[in-house]
Design a protein around this motif. Structure first.
Motif, short mmCIF file in Angstrom:
data_model
loop_
_atom_site.label_atom_id
_atom_site.label_comp_id
_atom_site.label_asym_id
_atom_site.label_seq_id
_atom_site.Cartn_x
_atom_site.Cartn_y
_atom_site.Cartn_z
N UNK B 70 0.83 -1.21 0.00
CA UNK B 70 0.00 0.00 0.00
C UNK B 70 0.86 1.26 0.00
N UNK B 71 1.94 1.25 0.79
CA UNK B 71 2.74 2.46 0.87
C UNK B 71 3.46 2.73 -0.45
N UNK B 72 3.87 1.66 -1.14
CA UNK B 72 4.51 1.87 -2.45
C UNK B 72 3.49 2.30 -3.50
N UNK B 73 2.30 1.74 -3.40
CA UNK B 73 1.22 2.16 -4.28
C UNK B 73 0.97 3.66 -4.11
N UNK B 156 -11.78 2.10 -0.11
CA UNK B 156 -11.20 2.78 1.04
C UNK B 156 -9.77 3.26 0.78
N UNK B 157 -8.97 2.42 0.12
CA UNK B 157 -7.56 2.78 -0.07
C UNK B 157 -7.42 4.05 -0.91
N UNK B 158 -8.07 4.07 -2.05
CA UNK B 158 -7.95 5.23 -2.93
C UNK B 158 -8.61 6.45 -2.26
N UNK B 224 7.98 10.37 1.98
CA UNK B 224 6.75 10.72 2.70
C UNK B 224 5.72 9.61 2.62
N UNK B 225 5.61 8.96 1.45
CA UNK B 225 4.62 7.89 1.30
C UNK B 225 4.97 6.68 2.16
N UNK B 244 -6.60 -0.40 4.21
CA UNK B 244 -5.84 0.85 4.06
C UNK B 244 -4.60 0.85 4.96
N UNK B 245 -4.25 -0.32 5.45
CA UNK B 245 -3.11 -0.40 6.37
C UNK B 245 -1.80 0.00 5.69
#
Lengths: 292, 288
Positions: B70-73, B156-158, B224-225, B244-245
């Motif tokens: 998720x963080x790389x996305x 949720x993620x987006x 930052x991401x 969204x973790x």
């Protein structure tokens, strides 16, 4: 022949001008639309902070409030203590700014103006601190502060905020000091100033623009900091705005108006400071970014 | 003069306070975290030494691996969607339009707002029943699209990325704007005389000359991401069902909800090493 040419040139130029003007209008609409996207959520927040649930849930989500309910603000201040959180944020942030400026300017003075062997090494080590995410310090600081009974005090935030604010501040000060002519120190020494007086009476006053930069940069990062604040503070008298607002949201869950009022009170001071000093704020952010 | 400027006592007086607080609050905690990360420890007593056990578990923990993905996305979205938007506005504003200062000031407002406020505000925007977004969709006849944006695993993620992107567009715009502004006016003048259009000037002259600031922006977005915490914590706390973790929220849950101090510290160390390695790699690989 010449007349024809110049006329066609004229038409051409007029056509170009016309195109430029239309282009400008399209550009303005585009820029304004995006400005609306950036600003509208804030406007919407202010609008619903004056409404009650009957109004919001009754269909008036986006429009102007029918009655401007200042009582939401009264409730946010009286029951949810937003002003207390505001005061706490002011205390923590002011103390952090003070310590960062004092310590960083002293260290930068030694690094940037005095002559010693390890000066460059020290500078590099301090500057490396900019790359360390605060995550690494969270649990160790929590445990240490628990043992020292520092949790739920202002120091629990002032100390880490100061430490993590120092690297950027030192490098901003060091690079600013390079622009101050070295002859000044010599002249001051000849006048009979000792090294402490050179720092305090000669260099510090000249640092003023850099101090403003550091102050603003530190203000923004510590005023809004969340991770340390929710971990180190859970008692009401010491909660800063981010933590206070989080707990307010928890207790008011569905009362949009009161929550909105709390959010507005938390936001307005920063917005006012920003609008008054917008050029200076923007300069500080750029300076902080380029150093980082 | 030199004796005044190399007065050892004075140097100590000026530097030691900073060094001390730096060691105590930044350096030692890193060492402590590395130490904790080798322990099986719930915060009570001493904990047992298990070597790299936590790290081995980490790399087979699908919840953790997902959080890293998720963080790389997020880094990807922010570099390839947010930064181009910022660049576009930076170029337009640096070109000198009417109201340049006004737009610059307005675009930057979200940056100075507290993430808690922004998070609360956006959770109201996303609200399934009364939120601004669904109200808007219904008003323009797209009511079928209305949904509980933060409550569903697929959106949720987006939905939680968008407020962060929205908040920092102005930040990157400002960095790029200052880069574009620092290019000498003579160069633009020469391009104009040669008859280059605004778009051509941007691609052939401005953007290539802005490489150093662009590098700063990309680096900030990337790092930052990987560290992102605030807005995710406020909006979803990593849910629903971990959709969204991100590593920071996972670390926070593991330490303060599950009291697994050792395992949580391993995540903290992972985040620090990840950021340092990528910073160095990025700096070495991308030369401008």
């Amino acid at each position: 022949m010449d007349g024809v040419k110049s006329r066609s040139n004229n038409i051409n130029r007029r056509g170009k001008k016309h195109r430029v003007r239309i282009g400008n209008i399209v550009l303005m609409i585009f820029l304004s639309l995006y400005a609306l996207i950036q600003i509208y959520p804030l406007v919407w927040l202010i609008l619903f902070s004056f409404k009650n649930n009957t109004e919001i849930f009754g269909g008036n989500v986006a429009g102007l409030p029918k009655v401007w309910r200042w009582s939401n603000y009264e409730s946010a201040i009286r029951q949810a203590n937003v002003l207390l959180y505001l005061r706490n944020s002011v205390i923590v942030t002011a103390a952090t700014i003070f310590f960062v400026i004092m310590l960083a300017s002293m260290a930068a003075f030694a690094i940037g103006r005095m002559k010693w062997k390890l000066s460059n090494t020290t500078y590099i080590l301090i500057a490396l601190g900019m790359m360390v995410p605060i995550h690494a310090a969270l649990l160790p600081l929590f445990i240490v502060m628990k043992n020292l009974n520092l949790l739920n005090t202002f120091w629990a935030l002032i100390i880490p905020y100061t430490a993590f604010g120092l690297p950027v501040a030192v490098s901003i000060f060091v690079s600013f000091m390079k622009s101050i002519p070295r002859e000044l120190d010599e002249a001051a020494a000849i006048e009979g100033c000792n090294i402490y007086q050179i720092y305090y009476k000669v260099i510090l006053p000249l640092l003023r623009p850099a101090i403003a930069t550091v102050a603003i940069f530190t203000f923004i990062s510590s005023w809004n900091e969340l991770m340390f604040a929710i971990t180190f503070i859970n008692k009401k008298p010491f909660k800063t705005l981010p933590v206070g607002i989080m707990s307010m949201v928890g207790t008011y869950v569905t009362k949009w108006g009161e929550i909105g009022a709390g959010l507005v009170i938390a936001t307005i001071p920063t917005i006012i400071v920003y609008l008054l000093l917008s050029d200076q704020v923007q300069k500080s952010i750029i300076a902080g970014a380029i150093k980082g | 003069m030199n004796t005044v400027l190399s007065d050892k006592k004075a140097i100590c007086f000026f530097v030691i306070p900073t060094i001390l607080i730096y060691i105590a609050v930044i350096f030692l905690p890193i060492v402590m975290s590395i130490n904790y990360s080798m322990l099986k420890w719930d915060g009570i007593g001493k904990g047992t030494f298990i070597g790299f056990g936590n790290y081995i578990e980490l790399f087979s923990d699908s919840r953790f691996l997902n959080s890293v993905v998720h963080s790389f996305l997020f880094a990807f979205v922010s570099i390839f969607i947010q930064l181009p938007i910022s660049l576009l506005f930076a170029l337009i504003l640096a070109n000198g339009v009417k109201g340049e200062k006004f737009f610059r000031t307005v675009y930057f407002i979200p940056v100075i707002m507290s993430t808690v406020v922004i998070g609360q505000l956006w959770s109201k925007i996303y609200n399934a029943d009364y939120g601004l977004l669904n109200t808007f969709l219904k008003a323009i006849g797209l009511g079928s699209l209305a949904r509980d944006w933060l409550g569903r695993e697929d959106t949720a993620l987006i939905a939680s990325f968008i407020p962060i992107l929205w908040q920092y567009v102005g930040y990157h715009m400002l960095i790029m704007y200052s880069g574009a502004k620092s290019i000498s006016a003579d160069i633009y003048e020469a391009a104009k005389i040669d008859g280059a259009s605004a778009i051509k000037t941007a691609f052939k002259i401005t953007i290539p000359l802005m490489k150093p600031v662009l590098k700063v922006s990309v680096m900030f977005s990337l790092i930052g991401s990987l560290k992102v915490f605030d807005l995710i914590y406020v909006l979803t706390k990593g849910g629903p069902f971990f959709s969204t973790e991100v590593p920071s929220t996972y670390m926070y849950t593991i330490i303060f909800d599950s009291y697994r101090y050792g395992y949580g510290s391993a995540i903290a160390v992972f985040i620090v090493v990840e950021c340092l390695v990528l910073t160095v790699l990025f700096d070495k690989l991308i030369k401008v």
